[in-house]
Design a protein around this motif. Structure first.
Motif, PDB file in Angstrom:
ATOM      1  N   THR A  23      35.547  28.162  18.396  1.00  0.00           N
ATOM      2  CA  THR A  23      34.248  26.879  18.676  1.00  0.00           C
ATOM      3  C   THR A  23      34.663  26.111  17.022  1.00  0.00           C
ATOM      4  O   THR A  23      33.342  26.304  16.459  1.00  0.00           O
ATOM      5  N   PRO A  24      36.050  25.969  16.453  1.00  0.00           N
ATOM      6  CA  PRO A  24      35.373  25.955  14.606  1.00  0.00           C
ATOM      7  C   PRO A  24      35.035  24.436  14.800  1.00  0.00           C
ATOM      8  O   PRO A  24      35.691  23.461  15.467  1.00  0.00           O
ATOM      9  N   SER A  25      34.747  23.800  13.392  1.00  0.00           N
ATOM     10  CA  SER A  25      34.422  22.577  13.203  1.00  0.00           C
ATOM     11  C   SER A  25      35.403  22.501  11.721  1.00  0.00           C
ATOM     12  O   SER A  25      35.284  23.434  10.735  1.00  0.00           O
ATOM     13  N   THR A  26      35.136  20.998  11.187  1.00  0.00           N
ATOM     14  CA  THR A  26      36.182  20.592  10.036  1.00  0.00           C
ATOM     15  C   THR A  26      34.874  19.269   9.425  1.00  0.00           C
ATOM     16  O   THR A  26      34.852  18.573  10.609  1.00  0.00           O
ATOM     17  N   VAL A  27      34.804  19.100   8.276  1.00  0.00           N
ATOM     18  CA  VAL A  27      34.801  18.024   7.716  1.00  0.00           C
ATOM     19  C   VAL A  27      35.624  17.236   7.257  1.00  0.00           C
ATOM     20  O   VAL A  27      36.711  17.703   6.411  1.00  0.00           O
ATOM     21  N   LEU A  28      36.139  16.239   7.974  1.00  0.00           N
ATOM     22  CA  LEU A  28      37.510  14.984   7.822  1.00  0.00           C
ATOM     23  C   LEU A  28      37.180  14.363   6.195  1.00  0.00           C
ATOM     24  O   LEU A  28      35.593  13.804   6.437  1.00  0.00           O
ATOM     25  N   ALA A  29      37.471  13.746   5.269  1.00  0.00           N
ATOM     26  CA  ALA A  29      37.298  12.793   4.236  1.00  0.00           C
ATOM     27  C   ALA A  29      38.579  11.829   4.438  1.00  0.00           C
ATOM     28  O   ALA A  29      39.499  12.021   4.793  1.00  0.00           O
ATOM     29  N   PHE A  30      37.826  10.267   3.815  1.00  0.00           N
ATOM     30  CA  PHE A  30      38.864   9.215   3.668  1.00  0.00           C
ATOM     31  C   PHE A  30      38.762   8.908   3.378  1.00  0.00           C
ATOM     32  O   PHE A  30      37.989   7.807   3.108  1.00  0.00           O
ATOM     33  N   THR A  31      40.012   8.051   2.821  1.00  0.00           N
ATOM     34  CA  THR A  31      40.306   6.507   1.845  1.00  0.00           C
ATOM     35  C   THR A  31      40.855   6.280   1.999  1.00  0.00           C
ATOM     36  O   THR A  31      41.930   6.278   2.589  1.00  0.00           O
ATOM     37  N   GLU A  32      40.049   4.842   1.732  1.00  0.00           N
ATOM     38  CA  GLU A  32      41.007   3.749   2.936  1.00  0.00           C
ATOM     39  C   GLU A  32      41.395   3.191   1.408  1.00  0.00           C
ATOM     40  O   GLU A  32      41.562   3.385   0.194  1.00  0.00           O
ATOM     41  N   ASP A  84      41.608  -1.030   8.723  1.00  0.00           N
ATOM     42  CA  ASP A  84      41.544   0.652   8.743  1.00  0.00           C
ATOM     43  C   ASP A  84      42.041   1.375   8.690  1.00  0.00           C
ATOM     44  O   ASP A  84      41.885   2.703   9.127  1.00  0.00           O
ATOM     45  N   ALA A  85      43.232   1.142   7.491  1.00  0.00           N
ATOM     46  CA  ALA A  85      44.427   2.740   7.024  1.00  0.00           C
ATOM     47  C   ALA A  85      43.116   2.846   5.803  1.00  0.00           C
ATOM     48  O   ALA A  85      42.220   2.875   5.109  1.00  0.00           O
ATOM     49  N   ALA A  86      43.773   4.702   6.353  1.00  0.00           N
ATOM     50  CA  ALA A  86      43.254   5.189   5.298  1.00  0.00           C
ATOM     51  C   ALA A  86      44.607   7.382   5.089  1.00  0.00           C
ATOM     52  O   ALA A  86      44.918   7.004   6.022  1.00  0.00           O
ATOM     53  N   VAL A  87      44.110   7.414   3.959  1.00  0.00           N
ATOM     54  CA  VAL A  87      44.504   8.859   3.838  1.00  0.00           C
ATOM     55  C   VAL A  87      43.092   9.852   4.452  1.00  0.00           C
ATOM     56  O   VAL A  87      42.126   9.960   3.506  1.00  0.00           O
ATOM     57  N   GLY A 131      47.103  13.476   6.505  1.00  0.00           N
ATOM     58  CA  GLY A 131      47.397  12.574   7.092  1.00  0.00           C
ATOM     59  C   GLY A 131      47.443  11.293   6.618  1.00  0.00           C
ATOM     60  O   GLY A 131      45.858  10.625   5.757  1.00  0.00           O
ATOM     61  N   PHE A 132      47.975  10.305   7.536  1.00  0.00           N
ATOM     62  CA  PHE A 132      47.556   9.009   7.383  1.00  0.00           C
ATOM     63  C   PHE A 132      47.241   8.050   8.435  1.00  0.00           C
ATOM     64  O   PHE A 132      47.280   8.566   9.847  1.00  0.00           O
TER      65      PHE A 132
END
Length: 213
Positions: free
Chosen positions: A139-148, A45-48, A60-61
């Motif tokens: 009330t902002p929103s954003t999409v985060l991407a994850f690289t395992e 479950d670790a990701a950048v 982030g990490f």
């Protein structure tokens, strides 16, 4: 990368199964070296983490995306921004000069491992206009991407330090992912048998890692 390593392990198991004689499996040669990635369980479950808030690039990490994660812009450069998600909810912040606008949401970490992306939506917040009057709703929103990325068990402390060392010198997130995936942490169990840790960042000696921890 995790899937490919799993495939490698499977192939090795099949190969070893075929190396049997009348007395059972053949003993490995003394000079056979086993990749430490294959002999240690990985924290799957670790990701950048990367994203964008108000035009500020975030990175982030996390060693366990199912518990908490964050992504932030360069804190020494204004404007900057950040996103944090914990089991109690989510926060998006944006700082321009000395004025910080903050909004809260209800998103919590995923329970099914590392997702490809995750949308963070806030429902209550304020935009700090800095004139001493009432702040504007925000009330902002954003999409985060994850690289395992592969991080071995008991390697989270070393991974965390290595990530921030790379981030501090402006390393691109894609290069950080490559470093974790292709280079990896250093197994120091033989190099430093009396240490409290068995993994260290590849850029630090056992003594340097221990002193900085």
């Amino acid at each position: 990368m995790i899937a490919s390593r799993t495939l490698v392990v499977a192939l090795i198991v099949v190969a070893l199964a075929g190396c049997t004689g009348p007395g059972g499996p053949a003993a490995p040669a003394d000079d056979v070296k086993i990749d430490p990635w294959l002999s240690d369980d990985l924290e799957l479950d670790a990701a950048v983490v990367t994203g964008d808030v108000m035009g500020v690039a975030l990175s982030g990490f996390t060693c366990d995306v199912t518990q908490s994660f964050s992504a932030n812009g360069d804190g020494d450069v204004r404007p900057t921004a950040g996103v944090t998600v914990t089991t109690t909810g989510s926060t998006i912040s944006y700082t321009e000069e000395s004025l910080t606008s903050t909004a809260l949401g209800s998103e919590v970490p995923p329970t099914g491992g590392v997702p490809a992306t995750m949308t963070i939506t806030t429902t209550r917040g304020y935009w700090d206009i800095g004139d001493g009057g009432a702040n504007t709703p925000w009330t902002p929103s954003t999409v985060l991407a994850f690289t395992e990325i592969p991080v071995p068990e008991e390697g989270c402390a070393a991974a965390d330090m290595w990530y921030f060392d790379m981030e501090d010198v402006g390393t691109d997130p894609a290069e950080i992912v490559r470093a974790f995936t292709e280079d990896g942490l250093r197994n120091v169990s033989k190099e430093c048998p009396d240490a409290w840790f068995i993994w260290a960042p590849p850029n630090l000696s056992c003594e340097e890692f221990d002193a900085r921890f």
